[in-house]
Design an enzyme around this catalytic site. Sequence first.
Site, PDB file in Angstrom:
ATOM      1  N   TYR B 294      -2.900 -17.757  -8.245  1.00 22.46           N
ATOM      2  CA  TYR B 294      -2.295 -16.451  -8.523  1.00 22.46           C
ATOM      3  C   TYR B 294      -3.292 -15.542  -9.231  1.00 22.46           C
ATOM      4  CZ  TYR B 294       1.559 -13.231  -9.538  1.00 22.46           C
ATOM      5  OH  TYR B 294       2.405 -12.140  -9.591  1.00 22.46           O
ATOM      6  N   TYR B 344       0.030  -7.407  -2.982  1.00 24.19           N
ATOM      7  CA  TYR B 344       0.665  -8.101  -4.117  1.00 24.19           C
ATOM      8  C   TYR B 344       2.160  -8.167  -3.864  1.00 24.19           C
ATOM      9  CZ  TYR B 344       2.195  -8.930  -8.965  1.00 24.19           C
ATOM     10  OH  TYR B 344       2.782  -9.435 -10.110  1.00 24.19           O
TER      11      TYR B 344
END
Lengths: 142, 391
Positions: B294, B344
């Site tokens: 991430y 994102y």
Amino acid sequence: MTKAPTAGRPRPAANPDTRFFWDAAFERRLAVQRCSACRALRHPPGPACPECHSLDWEVSDVSGRGTLYSYTVLHHPPAPGFDGPAVIAVVDLEEGVRMVSNVVGADPATLTIGEALEVCFEEYVGWTVPQFRRPAAREAVR
Amino acid sequence: MTHPPSAAIVGVGSTEFSKASGRSELRLALEACTLALADAGLDPSDVDGLVTMTMDDNDEPAVAHYLGLDALTFFARTAGGGGGGPGTLALASMAIATGRARTVICYRAMNERSQGRFGQPSRYAGDRAATAAAVTMSWAAPFGMVTPAAFFAPSFRRYMHEYGATSEDFGRQAVVQRAYANKNPQAFFHDRPLTLDDHQSSRMIADPLRLFDCCQESDGGVALVLTAPDHAKDLRQPPVAVLGAAMGVGPRQYGVAPLYRDDLAVAAETRVMGDQLWAQSGLGPGDMDLAILYDHFSPAVLMQLEALGFCGLGEAPGLVRDGGTEIDGVIPTNTNGGQLSEGYIHGFNGLAEAVRQLRGTAVNQVTGAAHAVVTGGSHAPTSGVVLGRTA
């Protein structure tokens, strides 16, 4: 010097676990919780002692002296209520608790992790926020 | 103890990633779910479970309603902001393994650029009710700590202090990911190369984070369909097995960021989570063919490489400098361009990329990819999965 509330420096919300901190700051004292059972200090304030689980606590004033553990300078987007980039500090107090605050009056480009800091207070109408600065000259010499 | 695979991913669906979708978040969710079902060759009537993240604005009953589901037997959400993405697969897998549901869609859809921007100061005012959330934010917002960049930057600054990592070290990973994105038509930055000089001259956001250390703000939706392994093998796509699925919170987590723990130079929550992944799957870092770590911020990729055991503490800058995260490196990382350069979607686009890699259909395909690890946001309550090719 008392400042009017700025356009948006967020005021703290307080509950029965945390109100003492802001009340103390209003009197220009820096205070943390002390567990009444095991005597451990803690911050941020909360209802129970993470060490011994006691719900009993008292208020303990601290020296306001500490060191810079880490920091950031928030450039973008600007922090509400700050005139320029906010210098946000993670401060280890000499009593062994950690506190998020600001460093004021120092060029952020010169900040050094581990350097000594001391508390100061920024007053607004109705509330006061603890801040940190480099120790006054006489403190540095001592 | 190693657990048998509890579930498999059999379908993936994704909208385009944009700065302004022009559509409602609920529509994005439905588009992604419908595409995922079509990919799996399943019908909405096969679905009895829905899982998303607590920050998603699309209620499970609303998604079920517009998908035309007759009934839901399992619906749940994962906490931790962007830490919770892979955790949705953990919940879905447990529901399937325990018979609470047979086929579950995990989804995340948002207009995070055109509507609620995560990069802008938190909507917070202390003169409102002293809710638990407002009191927690009172140890941050009055001091200017109002954005994710500001919350996590002190951890990255401390990491630099402890291990001598530099802004250039962070930039090198951003450059690696941009090169992946330049080959990915779905990526925002498909046609915009990035050099280390570009990174170093980009404006400061929250020292030490520069603009190109920060993920995109994006609109879009991604969904994955999971079902039981015995059901999965009869479906259209080669199933991707969930070999491990875990969550993790480290010591002294308080509020958004773990600022009060002794050592901020280690991604402790990722270590708690990763240790479980390796134990559940019986696999280790050396068995992984790629990683999707991430990347809300580029230094988080380096710190997760260390916390997961791909290298020792302080060694990730060297690993990246040596090309270790590139396509032919020891652990190709964020091969879609990641959230820095593809888009994102709160980690869900990374889950989709891992599935493509294990099907052998990725644009930056790792040759023979058989195992992948995918993480949620570090420095927050987090989660992760180990996924495996089954054919």
